[in-house]
Design a protein around this motif. Structure first.
Motif, mmCIF file in Angstrom:
data_model
loop_
_atom_site.group_PDB
_atom_site.id
_atom_site.type_symbol
_atom_site.label_atom_id
_atom_site.label_comp_id
_atom_site.label_asym_id
_atom_site.label_seq_id
_atom_site.Cartn_x
_atom_site.Cartn_y
_atom_site.Cartn_z
ATOM 1 N N UNK A 148 0.822 -1.221 0.000
ATOM 2 C CA UNK A 148 0.000 0.000 0.000
ATOM 3 C C UNK A 148 0.848 1.260 0.000
ATOM 4 N N UNK A 149 2.157 1.104 0.144
ATOM 5 C CA UNK A 149 3.067 2.243 0.227
ATOM 6 C C UNK A 149 3.661 2.541 -1.154
ATOM 7 N N UNK A 150 3.458 3.764 -1.628
ATOM 8 C CA UNK A 150 3.998 4.144 -2.930
ATOM 9 C C UNK A 150 5.525 4.085 -2.957
ATOM 10 N N UNK A 151 6.233 4.568 -1.899
ATOM 11 C CA UNK A 151 7.696 4.419 -1.920
ATOM 12 C C UNK A 151 8.141 2.963 -1.941
ATOM 13 N N UNK A 152 7.399 2.086 -1.260
ATOM 14 C CA UNK A 152 7.739 0.665 -1.260
ATOM 15 C C UNK A 152 7.536 0.065 -2.658
ATOM 16 N N UNK A 153 6.475 0.473 -3.341
ATOM 17 C CA UNK A 153 6.235 -0.004 -4.697
ATOM 18 C C UNK A 153 7.292 0.545 -5.664
ATOM 19 N N UNK A 154 7.714 1.785 -5.430
ATOM 20 C CA UNK A 154 8.759 2.365 -6.271
ATOM 21 C C UNK A 154 10.066 1.605 -6.100
ATOM 22 N N UNK A 155 10.384 1.194 -4.863
ATOM 23 C CA UNK A 155 11.591 0.399 -4.616
ATOM 24 C C UNK A 155 11.471 -0.971 -5.274
ATOM 25 N N UNK A 156 10.292 -1.578 -5.215
ATOM 26 C CA UNK A 156 10.060 -2.855 -5.914
ATOM 27 C C UNK A 156 10.375 -2.711 -7.406
ATOM 28 N N UNK A 157 9.926 -1.613 -8.011
ATOM 29 C CA UNK A 157 10.144 -1.414 -9.442
ATOM 30 C C UNK A 157 11.622 -1.189 -9.753
ATOM 31 N N UNK A 158 12.346 -0.528 -8.860
ATOM 32 C CA UNK A 158 13.793 -0.337 -9.086
ATOM 33 C C UNK A 158 14.530 -1.671 -9.019
ATOM 34 N N UNK A 159 14.135 -2.530 -8.075
ATOM 35 C CA UNK A 159 14.778 -3.844 -7.960
ATOM 36 C C UNK A 159 14.431 -4.709 -9.181
ATOM 37 N N UNK A 160 13.165 -4.682 -9.600
ATOM 38 C CA UNK A 160 12.774 -5.444 -10.791
ATOM 39 C C UNK A 160 13.533 -4.941 -12.019
ATOM 40 N N UNK A 161 13.668 -3.609 -12.135
ATOM 41 C CA UNK A 161 14.425 -3.047 -13.251
ATOM 42 C C UNK A 161 15.886 -3.455 -13.225
ATOM 43 N N UNK A 162 16.452 -3.612 -12.019
ATOM 44 C CA UNK A 162 17.831 -4.066 -11.882
ATOM 45 C C UNK A 162 18.002 -5.446 -12.522
ATOM 46 N N UNK A 163 17.052 -6.346 -12.287
ATOM 47 C CA UNK A 163 17.160 -7.690 -12.847
ATOM 48 C C UNK A 163 16.916 -7.694 -14.358
ATOM 49 N N UNK A 164 16.020 -6.843 -14.817
ATOM 50 C CA UNK A 164 15.778 -6.753 -16.264
ATOM 51 C C UNK A 164 17.040 -6.272 -16.982
ATOM 52 N N UNK A 165 17.682 -5.233 -16.434
ATOM 53 C CA UNK A 165 18.914 -4.724 -17.063
ATOM 54 C C UNK A 165 20.043 -5.751 -16.988
ATOM 55 N N UNK A 166 20.114 -6.470 -15.857
ATOM 56 C CA UNK A 166 21.096 -7.553 -15.732
ATOM 57 C C UNK A 166 20.901 -8.568 -16.852
ATOM 58 N N UNK A 167 19.654 -8.979 -17.064
ATOM 59 C CA UNK A 167 19.374 -9.984 -18.080
ATOM 60 C C UNK A 167 19.641 -9.494 -19.489
ATOM 61 N N UNK A 168 19.269 -8.253 -19.772
ATOM 62 C CA UNK A 168 19.493 -7.704 -21.108
ATOM 63 C C UNK A 168 20.986 -7.663 -21.442
ATOM 64 N N UNK A 169 21.801 -7.298 -20.471
ATOM 65 C CA UNK A 169 23.251 -7.211 -20.686
ATOM 66 C C UNK A 169 23.879 -8.574 -20.937
ATOM 67 N N UNK A 170 23.235 -9.632 -20.457
ATOM 68 C CA UNK A 170 23.817 -10.974 -20.542
ATOM 69 C C UNK A 170 23.083 -11.873 -21.543
ATOM 70 N N UNK A 171 22.249 -11.268 -22.354
ATOM 71 C CA UNK A 171 21.560 -12.021 -23.398
ATOM 72 C C UNK A 171 20.497 -12.965 -22.887
ATOM 73 N N UNK A 172 19.927 -12.684 -21.707
ATOM 74 C CA UNK A 172 18.874 -13.531 -21.163
ATOM 75 C C UNK A 172 17.525 -13.181 -21.811
ATOM 76 N N UNK A 173 16.625 -14.115 -21.754
ATOM 77 C CA UNK A 173 15.247 -13.867 -22.191
ATOM 78 C C UNK A 173 14.394 -13.687 -20.933
ATOM 79 N N UNK A 174 13.754 -12.537 -20.831
ATOM 80 C CA UNK A 174 13.004 -12.202 -19.626
ATOM 81 C C UNK A 174 11.544 -11.951 -19.984
ATOM 82 N N UNK A 175 10.665 -12.652 -19.290
ATOM 83 C CA UNK A 175 9.227 -12.454 -19.467
ATOM 84 C C UNK A 175 8.645 -11.941 -18.158
#
Length: 215
Positions: free
Chosen positions: A82-109
């Motif tokens: 229910x916390x907007x800052x907590x959801x924003x942190x969730x999105x930053x962490x999710x984005x970290x993994x997406x960028x990790x995967x893109x750099x290493x040629x992973x397929x992310x769904x």
């Protein structure tokens, strides 16, 4: 009678993964040849791409030898949906993994966000994906300062092999541990409790290089 045997799927999966590794080795050789021809021009980018590929190949080979799956399901669940800052942190962490995967040629769904828990789920497949991500399980805590007060936001990261296998550690205990603390104050600092490193390069960690910092 191979096609009637119950173990045929595991044999075919192993062969497919070995083909994928051989393809990766050919790509590494091509990158190395380009590096030899390029001289100083663009060498930094080629070295990075080659190093990331070699690291992924090493993990993928170990996964085949240990008979482990290498795809992974990630769940990033905010401490307070229910916390907007907590959801924003969730999105930053999710984005970290997406960028990790893109750099290493992973397929992310990315799957639809769970409306009740706020959890984001990612399916990651590629060379040694699970082996690289298994140490990410646990609490990821952002420590931020606002008006001389310190506030903390947390997300719980779960890493599940795909297809599932018997885990060596209790999954509940692993997910309850503190994996990393992130301080985004005037002097940024990231402390990884699992791999045992600390770094002031918060920008590089959130850009997906969390698996390189300890090296």
């Amino acid at each position: 009678d191979f096609w009637q045997r119950p173990e045929r799927q595991s044999v075919l999966d192993r062969m497919e993964r070995m083909d994928r590794i051989e393809s990766g080795v050919r790509s590494a050789a091509a990158l190395n040849a380009r590096l030899g021809r390029s001289g100083a021009r663009g060498a930094g980018n080629l070295v990075r791409r080659l190093a990331l590929l070699v690291g992924s190949l090493d993990l993928a080979i170990a996964a085949v030898l240990d008979d482990e799956p290498e795809d992974a399901q990630l769940e990033i669940r905010p401490g307070d949906p229910r916390s907007l800052p907590s959801l924003a942190w969730r999105d930053r962490v999710a984005g970290m993994y997406v960028r990790w995967g893109e750099d290493r040629g992973m397929r992310i769904q990315r799957h639809a966000t769970d409306p009740a828990s706020g959890a984001v789920r990612l399916h990651v497949s590629g060379l040694g994906a699970y082996q690289a991500l298994r140490h990410e399980a646990g609490m990821h805590i952002l420590e931020s300062r606002s008006e001389n007060a310190e506030v903390k936001y947390s997300v719980r990261v779960s890493v599940i092999p795909e297809p599932p296998m018997a885990l060596r550690q209790d999954a509940t205990a692993v997910e309850s541990r503190i994996c990393r603390r992130y301080d985004d104050g005037p002097a940024p600092l990231v402390r990884d409790n699992v791999r045992g490193w600390r770094s002031g390069r918060l920008d590089r960690v959130l850009a997906g290089d969390f698996d390189l910092m300890g090296a």
